[in-house]
Design a protein around this motif. Structure first.
Motif, PDB file in Angstrom:
ATOM      1  N   TYR A  28       0.812  -1.215   0.000  1.00 43.45           N
ATOM      2  CA  TYR A  28       0.000   0.000   0.000  1.00 43.45           C
ATOM      3  C   TYR A  28       0.850   1.273   0.000  1.00 43.45           C
ATOM      4  CZ  TYR A  28      -2.903   3.796   1.655  1.00 43.45           C
ATOM      5  OH  TYR A  28      -3.510   5.008   1.783  1.00 43.45           O
ATOM      6  N   GLN A  29       1.771   1.352   0.936  1.00 48.24           N
ATOM      7  CA  GLN A  29       2.570   2.578   1.057  1.00 48.24           C
ATOM      8  C   GLN A  29       3.402   2.830  -0.191  1.00 48.24           C
ATOM      9  OE1 GLN A  29       4.589   1.711   4.745  1.00 48.24           O
ATOM     10  NE2 GLN A  29       3.127   2.916   5.937  1.00 48.24           N
ATOM     11  N   ALA A  30       3.976   1.776  -0.733  1.00 46.87           N
ATOM     12  CA  ALA A  30       4.785   1.929  -1.940  1.00 46.87           C
ATOM     13  C   ALA A  30       3.932   2.373  -3.127  1.00 46.87           C
ATOM     14  CB  ALA A  30       5.513   0.623  -2.247  1.00 46.87           C
ATOM     15  N   ILE A  31       2.742   1.802  -3.267  1.00 47.45           N
ATOM     16  CA  ILE A  31       1.854   2.213  -4.361  1.00 47.45           C
ATOM     17  C   ILE A  31       1.469   3.675  -4.182  1.00 47.45           C
ATOM     18  CG2 ILE A  31      -0.415   1.889  -5.425  1.00 47.45           C
ATOM     19  CD1 ILE A  31      -0.144  -1.120  -4.680  1.00 47.45           C
ATOM     20  N   ALA A  32       1.070   4.042  -2.981  1.00 48.97           N
ATOM     21  CA  ALA A  32       0.659   5.424  -2.715  1.00 48.97           C
ATOM     22  C   ALA A  32       1.791   6.406  -2.983  1.00 48.97           C
ATOM     23  CB  ALA A  32       0.159   5.555  -1.275  1.00 48.97           C
ATOM     24  N   ALA A  33       3.033   5.968  -2.755  1.00 54.54           N
ATOM     25  CA  ALA A  33       4.194   6.827  -2.987  1.00 54.54           C
ATOM     26  C   ALA A  33       4.650   6.800  -4.445  1.00 54.54           C
ATOM     27  CB  ALA A  33       5.341   6.393  -2.077  1.00 54.54           C
ATOM     28  N   GLY A  34       4.004   5.967  -5.263  1.00 61.16           N
ATOM     29  CA  GLY A  34       4.382   5.872  -6.663  1.00 61.16           C
ATOM     30  C   GLY A  34       5.568   4.956  -6.916  1.00 61.16           C
ATOM     31  N   SER A  35       5.983   4.213  -5.920  1.00 63.22           N
ATOM     32  CA  SER A  35       7.113   3.287  -6.040  1.00 63.22           C
ATOM     33  C   SER A  35       6.588   1.917  -6.471  1.00 63.22           C
ATOM     34  CB  SER A  35       7.869   3.185  -4.711  1.00 63.22           C
ATOM     35  OG  SER A  35       8.335   4.439  -4.312  1.00 63.22           O
ATOM     36  N   LEU A  36       6.191   1.827  -7.711  1.00 63.43           N
ATOM     37  CA  LEU A  36       5.520   0.628  -8.189  1.00 63.43           C
ATOM     38  C   LEU A  36       6.443  -0.582  -8.247  1.00 63.43           C
ATOM     39  CD1 LEU A  36       3.254   2.235 -10.920  1.00 63.43           C
ATOM     40  CD2 LEU A  36       2.725   1.730  -8.537  1.00 63.43           C
ATOM     41  N   THR A  37       7.709  -0.377  -8.528  1.00 62.79           N
ATOM     42  CA  THR A  37       8.658  -1.493  -8.530  1.00 62.79           C
ATOM     43  C   THR A  37       8.807  -2.060  -7.131  1.00 62.79           C
ATOM     44  OG1 THR A  37       9.853  -0.574 -10.410  1.00 62.79           O
ATOM     45  CG2 THR A  37      11.037  -2.179  -9.067  1.00 62.79           C
ATOM     46  N   THR A  38       8.931  -1.193  -6.153  1.00 67.18           N
ATOM     47  CA  THR A  38       9.027  -1.635  -4.756  1.00 67.18           C
ATOM     48  C   THR A  38       7.747  -2.333  -4.340  1.00 67.18           C
ATOM     49  OG1 THR A  38      10.545   0.148  -4.215  1.00 67.18           O
ATOM     50  CG2 THR A  38       9.368  -0.858  -2.376  1.00 67.18           C
ATOM     51  N   ALA A  39       6.616  -1.764  -4.705  1.00 65.96           N
ATOM     52  CA  ALA A  39       5.329  -2.383  -4.369  1.00 65.96           C
ATOM     53  C   ALA A  39       5.246  -3.779  -4.958  1.00 65.96           C
ATOM     54  CB  ALA A  39       4.177  -1.520  -4.881  1.00 65.96           C
ATOM     55  N   GLU A  40       5.608  -3.919  -6.213  1.00 65.77           N
ATOM     56  CA  GLU A  40       5.537  -5.228  -6.866  1.00 65.77           C
ATOM     57  C   GLU A  40       6.452  -6.235  -6.172  1.00 65.77           C
ATOM     58  OE1 GLU A  40       5.973  -7.296 -11.257  1.00 65.77           O
ATOM     59  OE2 GLU A  40       5.976  -5.116 -11.108  1.00 65.77           O
ATOM     60  N   GLN A  41       7.641  -5.820  -5.819  1.00 67.09           N
ATOM     61  CA  GLN A  41       8.563  -6.724  -5.125  1.00 67.09           C
ATOM     62  C   GLN A  41       8.003  -7.148  -3.772  1.00 67.09           C
ATOM     63  OE1 GLN A  41      12.074  -4.277  -5.081  1.00 67.09           O
ATOM     64  NE2 GLN A  41      12.719  -4.939  -7.110  1.00 67.09           N
TER      65      GLN A  41
END
Length: 116
Positions: A28-41
């Motif tokens: 959630y936090q990574a997606i909200a921050a726009g860090s989609l690569t981190t979110a996916e990992q």
């Protein structure tokens, strides 16, 4: 059965402040921050342990949708719809089912494809 869920505010239009979590295990936090690569990992690592958790499938579908992988997003939304609906607490305090959220995601994919 109710699942705690933190879905991307950008992906599903949920507008609310979410308190910081000690560990963002659903992306959630990574997606909200726009860090989609981190979110996916993050989500992929959690799905290796908990492959059937709808919040992980929904958040990963949102990442796929935002990174141009509509077919993968559709497959995850369909997977959620093929399972029992689960009530989920949203970041804004509302409760929605996993099926409602998957249908919303599919609608957004269809709308996005139609406007291209």
């Amino acid at each position: 059965m109710r699942s705690k869920l933190m879905l991307s505010a950008l992906a599903l239009g949920v507008v609310a402040a979410m308190p910081a979590l000690a560990k963002d295990r659903v992306g959630y936090q990574a997606i909200a921050a726009g860090s989609l690569t981190t979110a996916e990992q993050t989500i992929t690592a959690e799905r290796a342990i908990f492959p059937d958790r709808p919040e992980l499938m929904l958040n990963l579908a949102a990442v796929y949708a935002r990174t141009g992988r509509q077919a993968q997003a559709r497959a995850l939304y369909a997977d959620v719809l093929g399972r029992e609906a689960v009530a989920m607490d949203m970041a804004d305090g509302s409760v929605r089912t996993s099926h409602e959220l998957a249908r919303t995601g599919l609608t957004r994919l269809t709308t996005a494809m139609a406007t291209r």
